[in-house]
Design an enzyme around this catalytic site. Structure first.
Site, mmCIF file in Angstrom:
data_model
loop_
_atom_site.group_PDB
_atom_site.id
_atom_site.type_symbol
_atom_site.label_atom_id
_atom_site.label_comp_id
_atom_site.label_asym_id
_atom_site.label_seq_id
_atom_site.Cartn_x
_atom_site.Cartn_y
_atom_site.Cartn_z
ATOM 1 N N ASP A 155 0.827 -1.208 0.000
ATOM 2 C CA ASP A 155 0.000 0.000 0.000
ATOM 3 C C ASP A 155 0.857 1.252 0.000
ATOM 4 O OD1 ASP A 155 -2.406 -1.349 0.020
ATOM 5 O OD2 ASP A 155 -2.658 -1.275 2.199
ATOM 6 N N TYR A 171 6.887 -9.610 6.971
ATOM 7 C CA TYR A 171 6.891 -8.176 7.199
ATOM 8 C C TYR A 171 7.438 -7.869 8.590
ATOM 9 C CZ TYR A 171 3.879 -7.104 3.167
ATOM 10 O OH TYR A 171 3.365 -6.951 1.891
#
Length: 287
Positions: free
Chosen positions: A63, A124
């Site tokens: 994003d 992540y």
């Protein structure tokens, strides 16, 4: 969909990183917004002196504002273009790309490789600090400041209830026709000597806003607003809870993408498509 490369083409794997601060995410968008995909495809077209834009396929579409250290993509190039440019392509891209995105490696991919569907996990890291003085100015674009003291042990206790295969609808931004079933393989937090708490989050794939929603729930536990069993209860109910906040993107970095052995790549790609053939398949926009 097929893993077959078109006749006369070569599939090339790219390993890359970027600072997501000034990007509107990975994927190309209408309206001229600056994206990572757009910058790399433009640079690739320029340095190969091609009229055609060669489209990239990525392991995880990040994003706006999300960073990447270990992103992986592939592109199918005409064999004559690859033969002419491959030995100088990396250096030429370095000279053409903006400084907030780098391609570190370019190589012909093994048979059956698909950057998106062959991946078996994505890892992540989300970085946050509860330092009462705030964030080191040199790290402000990569670390979230949380202005309440955080209990890391309580956050880890809460995280354990979220591990495994679940429907993460309570922690995902729902997309029409998309599955929210994921396998969360790791969720753990550790506070370093510098006061930065790093959350490691690894799963087979992530749905939209999943990582940042999970971190938002754990922060509420860490600062004492909710008990450690609350995130697990939210997961079990299966609907969005207004108390679960999607934390800001700048603390999130895609660190690594994992792939199986070369001889298992094609099988993994087929398996991933079979499991998630609807929109929101592995690697769809997140996190």
């Amino acid at each position: 969909m097929s893993d077959d490369v078109a006749p006369g083409h070569v599939r090339v794997r790219l390993d890359l990183s970027y600072d997501g601060t000034a990007f509107s995410g990975w994927a190309k968008q209408a309206g001229g917004r600056r994206t990572v995909q757009g910058e790399i495809e433009d640079a690739l077209r320029t340095v190969t002196r091609s009229r055609e834009t060669y489209e990239l396929t990525v392991a995880g579409r990040t994003d706006a504002g999300v960073h990447a250290r270990g992103q992986v993509a592939h592109v199918d190039l005409p064999r004559e273009v690859w033969a002419e440019h491959h030995d100088k392509l990396l250096k030429r891209l370095a000279g053409r790309l903006p400084k907030d995105v780098r391609v570190w490696a370019l190589r012909e991919a093994p048979q059956g490789f698909d950057a998106r569907f062959s991946a078996v996990w994505r890892r992540y890291a989300y970085r946050v600090t509860d330092n009462p003085g705030g964030v080191d100015p040199l790290l402000r674009g990569h670390v979230l400041w949380h202005d309440w003291p955080l209990d890391v042990d309580a956050m880890n206790e809460a995280a354990r209830a979220l591990l495994g295969e679940h429907d993460f609808a309570a922690y995902c931004k729902k997309r029409e026709g998309a599955t929210t079933i994921r396998t969360l393989q790791e969720l753990s937090l550790e506070k370093g000597a510098d006061g930065i708490i790093t959350a490691t989050v690894r799963a087979d794939a992530f749905c939209h806003n999943m990582v940042r929603s999970l971190i938002g729930a754990l922060l509420f536990v860490g600062d004492g607003h909710r008990p450690p069993d609350w995130p697990g209860k939210v997961l079990a109910v299966g609907v969005r809870d207004s108390a679960v906040h999607v934390v800001r993107p700048h603390g999130l970095t895609l660190e690594e993408v994992g792939y199986p052995a070369d001889d298992l790549l094609a099988a993994r790609s087929r398996e991933a498509r079979n499991k998630r053939s609807l929109p929101g398949a592995p690697g769809a926009g997140c996190c």
